[in-house]
Design a protein around this motif. Structure first.
Motif, PDB file in Angstrom:
ATOM      1  N   THR A   1      -4.633   6.945  -1.604  1.00 53.02           N
ATOM      2  CA  THR A   1      -4.201   5.606  -1.224  1.00 53.02           C
ATOM      3  C   THR A   1      -4.202   4.749  -2.480  1.00 53.02           C
ATOM      4  O   THR A   1      -5.168   4.782  -3.253  1.00 53.02           O
ATOM      5  CB  THR A   1      -5.127   4.983  -0.168  1.00 53.02           C
ATOM      6  OG1 THR A   1      -5.058   5.748   1.037  1.00 53.02           O
ATOM      7  CG2 THR A   1      -4.720   3.551   0.144  1.00 53.02           C
TER       8      THR A   1
ATOM      9  N   ASN B   1      -2.915   0.778  -4.159  1.00 57.03           N
ATOM     10  CA  ASN B   1      -2.244  -0.514  -4.089  1.00 57.03           C
ATOM     11  C   ASN B   1      -0.927  -0.435  -4.848  1.00 57.03           C
ATOM     12  O   ASN B   1      -0.796   0.330  -5.820  1.00 57.03           O
ATOM     13  CB  ASN B   1      -3.117  -1.616  -4.708  1.00 57.03           C
ATOM     14  CG  ASN B   1      -4.320  -1.945  -3.861  1.00 57.03           C
ATOM     15  OD1 ASN B   1      -4.309  -1.747  -2.647  1.00 57.03           O
ATOM     16  ND2 ASN B   1      -5.383  -2.437  -4.491  1.00 57.03           N
TER      17      ASN B   1
ATOM     18  N   ARG C   1       0.824  -1.206   0.000  1.00 60.01           N
ATOM     19  CA  ARG C   1       0.000   0.000   0.000  1.00 60.01           C
ATOM     20  C   ARG C   1       0.861   1.260   0.000  1.00 60.01           C
ATOM     21  O   ARG C   1       1.886   1.325   0.680  1.00 60.01           O
ATOM     22  CB  ARG C   1      -0.900   0.001   1.241  1.00 60.01           C
ATOM     23  CG  ARG C   1      -2.054   0.987   1.227  1.00 60.01           C
ATOM     24  CD  ARG C   1      -3.128   0.624   0.250  1.00 60.01           C
ATOM     25  NE  ARG C   1      -3.543  -0.767   0.322  1.00 60.01           N
ATOM     26  CZ  ARG C   1      -4.424  -1.247   1.191  1.00 60.01           C
ATOM     27  NH1 ARG C   1      -4.988  -0.444   2.086  1.00 60.01           N
ATOM     28  NH2 ARG C   1      -4.769  -2.515   1.170  1.00 60.01           N
TER      29      ARG C   1
ATOM     30  N   ASN D   1       0.519   5.504   0.571  1.00 58.17           N
ATOM     31  CA  ASN D   1      -0.293   6.631   1.024  1.00 58.17           C
ATOM     32  C   ASN D   1       0.455   7.924   0.745  1.00 58.17           C
ATOM     33  O   ASN D   1       1.632   8.060   1.109  1.00 58.17           O
ATOM     34  CB  ASN D   1      -0.588   6.533   2.522  1.00 58.17           C
ATOM     35  CG  ASN D   1      -1.698   5.539   2.825  1.00 58.17           C
ATOM     36  OD1 ASN D   1      -2.777   5.597   2.235  1.00 58.17           O
ATOM     37  ND2 ASN D   1      -1.444   4.622   3.739  1.00 58.17           N
TER      38      ASN D   1
END
Length: 525
Positions: A338, A340, A326, A328
């Motif tokens: 956010t 993947n 992840r 951010n």
């Protein structure tokens, strides 16, 4: 006759006056002597040679000798933990903290703890050199374990190259001596540390009550679907009740709506695809003992100790957590995006480090690394002489590069933060990989699912780079460089336990198997 009597009376008064004066003077003198005696019982300093004597008696504390000597040289070898009133409040605060180290997730054993216990119980007012030096050593033990973490020289062993926070714990003690309550200041670490600490307490309470039972399934077990009914369902309900994923343990064997929602919550917390089907892998994860979860929490609290609180003060920054796959992007203290990500395989691990994003490159070339040329490109060329052309590649000054375009391995944009690891963020044509639960497929660089959105947010304040121009540059098939006006910190971290904004604990697979090594080091410390 009267005259004689008057004279005698005056003489009595005079003698009495002299006696009273003498008595008051003696009383004052006695009081002064007592006060002087009390003052003389407090010795301000001690002989510096006694420090070496102390470590000869207690050699297991010698690791703190340099810090202790520095502390007393600064204070002219005056007693620090005592004053005329006796042992200072800060001394008792430190002693109390030492007795409750487990609350901070510290597992290291305290040498000579029983000796200090006896000294503390025996001596409360008069300064004692051994007690004084024990307190100083244990102060450094406490701050080193709870604030600093393991020695920075061991960082390479755990492959952690993020910058460590720096603080003078000699100087920090000056503040504690003035106000002992500062030791409970929740700004010593990043906020995540205190969130993990709260969860640690919760999981220890679960452990004290017996933890949770392992869920046993029949050998022919394959899956549980909504509407199914079995004893296994009831056991899953009990298990999820213990960790707060479901509010009530009704004992029902039906896999109904309430339990379905609890399963979704559990899956989200543990990095699984969000569907309602329960597979053996989900039950295997539920069967991880609470003791192992506690160990994971302790390991990640340790990692939090290494991170400077200054990180969150930046106007904007990017954090990639490898185990959660992840990214951010934080802007003005809030998560602006956010996404993947795909990270490196276990053979080509993504490095834990930081850098400053300086450039965005649209329609990029992929300059193939020498290692990939040697291990992949050249063997492929031997099998297929048209391999380079078929993959839109070309030779460039003795190296191989892939031309810009939709088939380029870096996709349509890359984000550069120059570093010796040759790692960067980039787009990818392999979009399907982002839907996989495990996303460790790259050669070490980080593939971003939302590269266009990230580019637009980063360049939001630049009037030249409108969304339309960004899109055009991404599809230009010609490399276009954009130099950022303000560099953006990028932190690539490794956390297998993380508490989200809702207070839910998330556990992630230890894909590079780093937790066990660090856990062993913490016990040895």
């Amino acid at each position: 006759m009267k005259k004689a009597k008057g004279y005698g009376f005056l003489m009595v008064i005079a003698v009495l006056g002299i006696s009273l004066t003498s008595w008051f003077c003696d009383k004052k003198k006695d009081t002064a002597m007592v006060a002087k005696k009390k003052t003389e019982t407090f010795v301000v300093s001690f002989d510096s040679s006694l420090v070496s004597t102390f470590y000869a008696k207690y050699p297991n504390l010698i690791v703190y000798k340099n810090q202790v000597v520095s502390l007393y040289e600064k204070n002219d070898f005056d007693f620090i933990w005592y004053d005329k009133k006796g042992r200072k409040e800060t001394a008792d605060v430190i002693y109390n903290k030492i007795n409750n180290l487990y609350q901070e997730g510290v597992q290291a054993k305290l040498p000579y703890k029983e000796t200090l216990d006896l000294l503390i119980q025996k001596n409360t007012s008069r300064p004692d050199v051994d007690t004084e030096l024990f307190l100083s050593n244990y102060y450094f033990f406490y701050v080193n374990k709870t604030l600093q973490g393991i020695d920075s020289t061991k960082m390479k062993e755990v492959e952690w190259y993020l910058p460590r926070k720096k603080q003078s714990y000699v100087g920090y003690l000056d503040s504690l001596l003035v106000d002992p309550k500062l030791i409970d200041n929740n700004e010593q670490h990043i906020a995540q540390y205190y969130k993990l600490k709260t969860v640690l307490q919760k999981y220890r309470e679960i452990e004290q009550k017996g933890g949770w039972d392992s869920i046993k399934v029949p050998t022919e077990f394959t899956k549980i679907k909504p509407g199914d009914s079995s004893e296994v369902v009831a056991k899953i309900r009990t298990r999820l009740f213990l960790t707060g994923d479901i509010a009530e343990d009704s004992g029902r064997q039906l896999y109904g709506y309430a339990l379905q929602q609890a399963v979704l919550k559990y899956k989200k917390r543990n990095g699984f695809t969000l569907d309602k089907v329960i597979l053996p892998k989900h039950i295997n994860e539920m069967n991880v003992p609470v003791s192992e979860r506690i160990k994971t929490l302790i390991v990640n609290m340790e990692r939090c100790r290494w991170i400077s609180t200054d990180i969150a003060k930046a106007k904007e920054f990017i954090v990639v957590n490898i185990p959660s796959y992840r990214l951010n992007y934080f802007k003005d203290g809030k998560v602006a995006l956010t996404s993947n990500v795909v990270v490196g395989t276990t053979m080509n691990k993504t490095v834990v480090f930081s850098g400053m994003m300086s450039y965005i490159v649209f329609s990029p070339y992929w300059n193939v690394t020498p290692n990939i040329i040697k291990t992949e490109i050249l063997p492929a060329m031997k099998k297929d002489k048209n391999y380079l052309a078929n993959h839109n590649m070309e030779w460039n000054n003795g190296n191989v590069r892939q031309k810009p375009g939709p088939r380029n391995s870096l996709g349509l944009v890359k984000f550069l933060f120059p570093n010796t690891n040759n790692i960067y963020l980039h787009d990818t044509p392999s979009k399907s990989l982002f839907s996989s639960e495990k996303r460790a497929f790259s050669h070490g660089c980080i593939r971003v699912e939302k590269p266009k959105e990230l580019a637009e947010l980063i360049l939001q304040g630049d009037p030249y780079w409108t969304p339309e121009k960004i899109d055009k540059a991404m599809h230009k098939n010609k490399e276009v460089w954009c130099t950022l006006k303000d560099k953006i910190p990028v932190y690539i971290g490794y956390f297998t336990a993380f508490v989200d904004d809702e207070g839910n604990i998330n556990f992630y697979k230890d894909i590079y198997e780093k937790d066990q090594q660090l856990a062993a080091m913490l016990v040895e410390e």
